[in-house]
Design a protein around this motif. Structure first.
Motif, PDB file in Angstrom:
ATOM      1  N   PHE A 273     -10.643   5.217   6.205  1.00 40.65           N
ATOM      2  CA  PHE A 273     -10.772   4.071   5.293  1.00 40.65           C
ATOM      3  C   PHE A 273      -9.415   3.405   5.080  1.00 40.65           C
ATOM      4  O   PHE A 273      -9.286   2.172   5.142  1.00 40.65           O
ATOM      5  N   LEU A 274      -8.370   4.223   4.852  1.00 37.93           N
ATOM      6  CA  LEU A 274      -7.016   3.686   4.637  1.00 37.93           C
ATOM      7  C   LEU A 274      -6.521   2.913   5.854  1.00 37.93           C
ATOM      8  O   LEU A 274      -5.827   1.906   5.724  1.00 37.93           O
TER       9      LEU A 274
ATOM     10  N   LYS B 203      -4.436  -5.505   5.894  1.00 37.53           N
ATOM     11  CA  LYS B 203      -3.202  -6.026   5.291  1.00 37.53           C
ATOM     12  C   LYS B 203      -2.267  -6.552   6.377  1.00 37.53           C
ATOM     13  O   LYS B 203      -1.570  -7.555   6.187  1.00 37.53           O
TER      14      LYS B 203
ATOM     15  N   VAL C 206       0.338   5.345  -0.424  1.00 32.42           N
ATOM     16  CA  VAL C 206      -0.647   6.390  -0.693  1.00 32.42           C
ATOM     17  C   VAL C 206      -0.122   7.769  -0.291  1.00 32.42           C
ATOM     18  O   VAL C 206       0.128   8.023   0.885  1.00 32.42           O
TER      19      VAL C 206
ATOM     20  N   LEU D  48      -2.227  12.385  -8.246  1.00 34.12           N
ATOM     21  CA  LEU D  48      -1.769  10.996  -8.381  1.00 34.12           C
ATOM     22  C   LEU D  48      -1.276  10.700  -9.795  1.00 34.12           C
ATOM     23  O   LEU D  48      -0.321   9.942  -9.981  1.00 34.12           O
TER      24      LEU D  48
ATOM     25  N   VAL E  13      -6.200  14.842   1.206  1.00 30.92           N
ATOM     26  CA  VAL E  13      -7.397  13.993   1.308  1.00 30.92           C
ATOM     27  C   VAL E  13      -8.193  14.342   2.562  1.00 30.92           C
ATOM     28  O   VAL E  13      -7.723  15.097   3.423  1.00 30.92           O
ATOM     29  N   GLN E  14      -9.391  13.767   2.652  1.00 33.13           N
ATOM     30  CA  GLN E  14     -10.236  14.075   3.811  1.00 33.13           C
ATOM     31  C   GLN E  14     -10.056  13.044   4.926  1.00 33.13           C
ATOM     32  O   GLN E  14      -9.531  11.955   4.700  1.00 33.13           O
TER      33      GLN E  14
ATOM     34  N   LEU F 295       0.897  -1.150   0.000  1.00 30.47           N
ATOM     35  CA  LEU F 295       0.000   0.000   0.000  1.00 30.47           C
ATOM     36  C   LEU F 295       0.938   1.203   0.000  1.00 30.47           C
ATOM     37  O   LEU F 295       1.925   1.214   0.741  1.00 30.47           O
TER      38      LEU F 295
ATOM     39  N   TYR G  35      -7.112  15.393  -6.275  1.00 23.10           N
ATOM     40  CA  TYR G  35      -6.230  14.351  -5.759  1.00 23.10           C
ATOM     41  C   TYR G  35      -5.866  13.367  -6.883  1.00 23.10           C
ATOM     42  O   TYR G  35      -4.715  12.942  -7.002  1.00 23.10           O
TER      43      TYR G  35
ATOM     44  N   TYR H  47     -11.263   9.542   4.414  1.00 25.99           N
ATOM     45  CA  TYR H  47     -10.412   8.716   3.565  1.00 25.99           C
ATOM     46  C   TYR H  47      -9.294   8.098   4.399  1.00 25.99           C
ATOM     47  O   TYR H  47      -8.949   6.925   4.224  1.00 25.99           O
TER      48      TYR H  47
ATOM     49  N   LEU I  53       3.149   2.082  -6.241  1.00 28.31           N
ATOM     50  CA  LEU I  53       2.093   3.016  -5.862  1.00 28.31           C
ATOM     51  C   LEU I  53       0.839   2.164  -5.799  1.00 28.31           C
ATOM     52  O   LEU I  53       0.610   1.346  -6.695  1.00 28.31           O
ATOM     53  N   GLU I  54       0.087   2.297  -4.731  1.00 34.69           N
ATOM     54  CA  GLU I  54      -1.133   1.483  -4.608  1.00 34.69           C
ATOM     55  C   GLU I  54      -2.143   2.267  -3.785  1.00 34.69           C
ATOM     56  O   GLU I  54      -2.024   2.351  -2.565  1.00 34.69           O
ATOM     57  N   VAL I  55      -3.100   2.869  -4.478  1.00 38.16           N
ATOM     58  CA  VAL I  55      -3.991   3.839  -3.844  1.00 38.16           C
ATOM     59  C   VAL I  55      -5.456   3.468  -4.061  1.00 38.16           C
ATOM     60  O   VAL I  55      -5.941   3.465  -5.196  1.00 38.16           O
ATOM     61  N   PRO I  56      -6.186   3.156  -2.985  1.00 43.66           N
ATOM     62  CA  PRO I  56      -7.626   2.899  -3.113  1.00 43.66           C
ATOM     63  C   PRO I  56      -8.340   4.186  -3.545  1.00 43.66           C
ATOM     64  O   PRO I  56      -8.080   5.254  -2.981  1.00 43.66           O
TER      65      PRO I  56
ATOM     66  N   LEU J 208     -13.834   7.923  -3.294  1.00 38.65           N
ATOM     67  CA  LEU J 208     -13.376   8.279  -1.939  1.00 38.65           C
ATOM     68  C   LEU J 208     -12.562   9.570  -1.903  1.00 38.65           C
ATOM     69  O   LEU J 208     -12.271  10.081  -0.817  1.00 38.65           O
ATOM     70  N   VAL J 209     -12.150  10.059  -3.070  1.00 41.65           N
ATOM     71  CA  VAL J 209     -11.243  11.214  -3.119  1.00 41.65           C
ATOM     72  C   VAL J 209     -11.749  12.247  -4.115  1.00 41.65           C
ATOM     73  O   VAL J 209     -12.679  11.977  -4.880  1.00 41.65           O
ATOM     74  N   GLN J 210     -11.108  13.422  -4.090  1.00 45.03           N
ATOM     75  CA  GLN J 210     -11.546  14.482  -4.999  1.00 45.03           C
ATOM     76  C   GLN J 210     -10.765  14.459  -6.314  1.00 45.03           C
ATOM     77  O   GLN J 210      -9.693  13.855  -6.386  1.00 45.03           O
TER      78      GLN J 210
END
Lengths: 247, 247
Positions: free
Chosen positions: A161-162, A169, A144, B162, A154-155, A142, B158, A158, B142-145, B153-155
């Protein structure tokens, strides 16, 4: 060579642990002990897995804002990222282990156990001086970005959630460590049995293991095979090779 | 054994490419050609590196929403993530290459070139049947939900950020591939020179290479050594071992 390995091992295990933590992580101390208790192995470095927040692009290199080797709280991450003045990145880094091995066959055994336990980025290093090392590594990650030049990207929801994802994980990582430990015990046990029963014991055990691993592999591989050059059958050549060791 | 390798190589290179793409990625065709042109190597799978968006946690496995082997536009990612109905994750997956090698020494050479070119997760696999494979792998990811149950989940800003990060990683990935290609050419050239001049040539070349690599390594390692068990000097044993190959 045999004598050389014993000396290497003695020197390494008597040396001071120069890592900041100065000791083996709690969740893998049984794995490290099991390996160091075998004459053909010793561990040279390890990490049980961690959730980290690093502030990069700083004047003086990176700053560590947060490190946890256990599951963590979203509030802890929030307050850590608030201290960022550069580019903060949240990472989950899974279990990693380096094992020096007496002979190539010993390294093949740990490598095959690693692959079969889900650590699919594992591999050997063979140095010209005779140093043989198995690196146990996972594909599980992961990474981010959370801030840029100190500004949060980010908010808060989020980040919550992460935190859940990172904790999941961490849990899966512990399950794989447990699987690695159990498979390692079986493989070492089989390796130490007298020649005849050993062959029988191994091939029995293997039939079950192989089918389980093949099923798991088929499920996990699907996305990876959708693209890029390869002959299909050998896109993950390690696994096929390593299963050979048990047959 | 020698004959066995030639047959393996012939079979592999004559087989259909079973990947979805059905051919080698453009950015690494020169690397693949260089290796396949050497009698001691052939490639079994490869990917030049890619930016992907996968929709996970679906009823019927994963869905690929987006794949690019080049730099990409943030609008493309935005419209791809809008099609998510599960948990979409953006990933940058760097260059990966599997090379089957005739002898262990041949594998040590490609492995050392890989490590010295920045592919620090590279490693060997040695199968009981004699299959020896070098896997070239990077730590660069890089691994971003981006969505959960189809909900973003993001704006948008963002996702633009990314996209920049992923494109920068793609650029750095290409630089490393270029470095790998050049180092591979030098190493293969040195390997083919007659015994006397070869030793001289190599040790000259190596002094420069080693010092450059050591500097780079020291800079990159700092965060990693802050934590977890290890003897400091051998927390990345691969690199030390691989530099041995040149000295």
């Amino acid at each position: 060579m045999e004598k050389g390995f014993r000396q290497w091992k003695e020197q390494c295990l008597n040396k001071l642990d120069l890592s900041k933590k100065g000791q083996v992580d709690e969740d893998i101390s049984h794995v490290v002990s099991l390996l160091n208790g075998c004459e053909q192995y010793f561990t040279t470095s390890s990490c049980s897995g961690r959730i980290i927040l690093i502030d990069g692009a700083q004047k003086h290199g990176c700053v560590w804002l947060f490190v946890s080797h256990q599951q963590c709280q979203s509030d802890d991450l929030m307050s850590a990222v608030a201290r960022s003045s550069g580019d903060a990145v949240l990472k989950f880094e899974p279990f990693v282990l380096h094992v020096q091995c007496r002979r190539l066959e010993d390294a093949q055994l740990t490598h095959s156990v690693a692959i079969n336990s889900g650590f699919r980025n594992s591999g050997l290093t063979v140095g010209k001086t005779g140093k043989i090392i198995t690196a146990v590594r996972s594909t599980h990650g992961l990474e981010v970005p959370l801030s840029h030049q100190g500004k949060l990207l980010v908010q808060q929801e989020y980040i919550s959630f992460l935190t859940q994802i990172a904790n999941q994980k961490m849990e899966e990582n512990l399950r794989r460590i447990h699987r690695f430990y159990q498979n390692l015990q079986s493989a070492l046990h089989a390796d130490n049995l007298p020649a005849e029963p050993q062959t029988h014991h191994r091939s029995q055990e293997t039939k079950n293991q192989t089918s389980v691993y093949k099923r798991r592999r088929r499920r996990e591989r699907q996305p990876g095979t959708d693209c890029c050059h390869g002959d299909g059958s050998s896109i993950e050549p390690e696994l096929d090779d390593c299963l050979d060791l048990f047959t």
